[in-house]
Design a protein around this motif. Structure first.
Motif, PDB file in Angstrom:
ATOM      1  N   ALA A  64      54.686  44.855  89.742  1.00 56.64           N
ATOM      2  CA  ALA A  64      53.647  45.580  90.479  1.00 56.64           C
ATOM      3  C   ALA A  64      54.011  45.734  91.950  1.00 56.64           C
ATOM      4  N   LYS A  65      54.580  44.675  92.555  1.00 60.53           N
ATOM      5  CA  LYS A  65      54.970  44.729  93.968  1.00 60.53           C
ATOM      6  C   LYS A  65      56.095  45.738  94.204  1.00 60.53           C
ATOM      7  N   VAL A  66      57.038  45.804  93.281  1.00 64.41           N
ATOM      8  CA  VAL A  66      58.144  46.762  93.415  1.00 64.41           C
ATOM      9  C   VAL A  66      57.613  48.189  93.399  1.00 64.41           C
ATOM     10  N   GLU A  96      53.429  36.075  83.984  1.00 63.56           N
ATOM     11  CA  GLU A  96      52.546  36.506  85.075  1.00 63.56           C
ATOM     12  C   GLU A  96      53.353  36.809  86.335  1.00 63.56           C
ATOM     13  N   GLU A  97      54.377  35.994  86.604  1.00 63.03           N
ATOM     14  CA  GLU A  97      55.220  36.219  87.782  1.00 63.03           C
ATOM     15  C   GLU A  97      56.061  37.485  87.611  1.00 63.03           C
ATOM     16  N   LYS A 144      58.824  33.082  80.610  1.00 58.50           N
ATOM     17  CA  LYS A 144      58.240  32.171  79.620  1.00 58.50           C
ATOM     18  C   LYS A 144      56.735  32.048  79.807  1.00 58.50           C
ATOM     19  N   ILE A 145      56.089  31.672  78.734  1.00 64.61           N
ATOM     20  CA  ILE A 145      54.681  31.280  78.800  1.00 64.61           C
ATOM     21  C   ILE A 145      54.599  29.955  79.549  1.00 64.61           C
ATOM     22  N   GLU A 146      53.620  29.812  80.387  1.00 64.91           N
ATOM     23  CA  GLU A 146      53.418  28.562  81.132  1.00 64.91           C
ATOM     24  C   GLU A 146      53.365  27.380  80.172  1.00 64.91           C
TER      25      GLU A 146
END
Length: 427
Positions: A180-182, A173-174, A294-296
């Protein structure tokens, strides 16, 4: 793999399997006009690889004056078609370069010789060496190793007013949010990332969910894992963290030279670690390697070492001793290592790696430092996949694109992908 390109189409794979099955001998080699033993060596790659390989061959011939080595070189796209034709015509090269995805295809049909005890493998990590073994026979010797990794351009991240991630703990997710921000900060001129459809990506993601990619002659990946994997890709397109489906499919089919990095339009992507130098050259920038997100809550990152390619020998060769001697030279001789460097992955032999370490170009020094940093986290190298695995990337890419274009629901695509993939590897 070392090329970064797709391997075989399903049609070509079927042709190759029939060709290999038809093989019944070998007409390879013979004697040179001057009475020397002639050894044929097949390999693929770039013009640069051909040049350095020919230099290594000359070094081998100087040390072994009774042997002439004839290199049979082609680009990656035509390599396996040419090889299968030669094998079918009982004209197999004496020494054959092969990828892990095609290893079982050839070994199970009696094309390859057992190299156990014929090549010095004392300085190769036992787990890496085991990837070239099938049913207790050492059919293949790894040339070097690499890892599927996240590649990032720090300058593009900085230009988008973002911080470099802490890759020891970042999540998917991060990663998607950063992408998206870039894109947003650049006004759409630089995409946060490009999509990747390589099975190695799915293998890492599945491992984080406690699943294996292959479970014998069946897939070990569940429909839920496939849907979760595709959901990440769909989110990237929705948030514009990556190009749309059409552009993603176009870029995904290209080599590093046509990647978003190469055109100055990408900040992140995924490739094999030994491609870092090619990415730097194509982009004109110094990019870095990061751990995969990684997955949380995942207890493993899922990353793994894999041989960039293998050296194998024809089981029908009349020059088996000379073939083994040449493979031993390419693997273990420091002079060969100083010519080839990391072109075929970071040298599998620890002694050769130590001998060439200071001579590696900066990008390969960076790759070596990265692999040293993460080696304690890496999973064991996977064994050779089942027959039919050569077609897996094409199958996975096709269904991924069906999902991204909205032509198929993730539920439908997952079921159909698993059915087709299992049929391909059923043996």
């Amino acid at each position: 793999m070392s090329s970064g390109k797709k391997m075989w189409s399903a049609a070509l794979l079927a042709t190759a399997v029939l060709a290999v099955t038809a093989a019944c001998g070998s007409g390879s080699g013979g004697e040179s006009a001057d009475g020397k033993v002639k050894l044929r060596f097949s390999y693929w790659g770039s013009d640069a690889r051909q040049k350095m390989t020919e230099e290594a061959i000359k070094k081998f011939e100087a040390k072994n004056p009774t042997i002439d080595v004839e290199g049979e070189f082609s680009d990656f796209g035509s390599y396996y078609e040419s090889l299968s034709t030669k094998v079918a015509a009982s004209d197999s090269p004496d020494v054959i370069t092969i990828e892990i995805r095609g290893l079982r295809e050839y070994a199970d049909r009696g094309t390859l010789a057992d190299l156990s005890g014929k090549v010095n493998t004392a300085d190769i990590d036992a787990k890496v060496l085991a990837t070239g073994a099938i049913d207790g026979k050492q059919y293949a010797i790894p040339s070097g190793v690499n890892a599927w990794s996240l590649v990032v351009d720090p300058q593009a991240i900085e230009a988008a007013k973002q911080k470099m991630p802490d890759d020891t703990k970042w999540t998917w997710e991060e990663w998607a949010a950063l992408a998206a921000k870039v894109t947003a900060e650049s006004g759409g001129k630089v995409y946060g990332t490009q999509q990747a459809f390589n099975p190695a990506f799915l293998q890492i993601f599945a491992a984080q969910r406690g699943e294996v990619f292959y479970n014998g002659n069946k897939l070990g990946v569940s429909p839920d894992t496939l849907k979760a994997w595709w959901a990440i890709m769909q989110e990237l397109i929705k948030s514009k963290g990556s190009p749309d489906a059409a552009k993603s499919a176009e870029v995904g089919a290209q080599s590093v030279d046509q990647s978003l990095f190469a055109t100055g339009n990408g900040a992140m992507g995924m490739w094999w670690s030994n491609q870092l130098g090619a990415i730097n050259k194509a982009s004109g920038k110094e990019v870095d390697l990061l751990r995969m997100p990684k997955i949380e809550g995942a207890t493993t990152g899922g990353m793994f070492l894999q041989p960039a390619m293998f050296y194998t020998a024809s089981a029908k060769s009349e020059r088996s001793a000379e073939a083994a001697k040449f493979i031993d030279f390419m693997i273990n001789d420091p002079e060969a290592g100083q010519i080839i460097l990391s072109d075929r992955g970071l040298p599998a032999s620890s002694k050769v790696l130590a001998a060439v370490k200071d001579k590696l170009p900066p990008s390969d020094q960076k790759t070596l430092a990265f692999l040293d940093k993460v080696k304690g986290e890496l999973a064991d190298p996977p064994a050779a996949p089942p027959k039919g695995a050569s077609a897996m990337e094409d199958i996975l890419t096709r269904y991924s694109e069906e999902v991204l274009f909205g032509r198929m629901t993730p539920d439908d695509a997952a079921q159909k992908f698993i059915t087709e993939a299992n049929a391909s590897i059923a043996g």
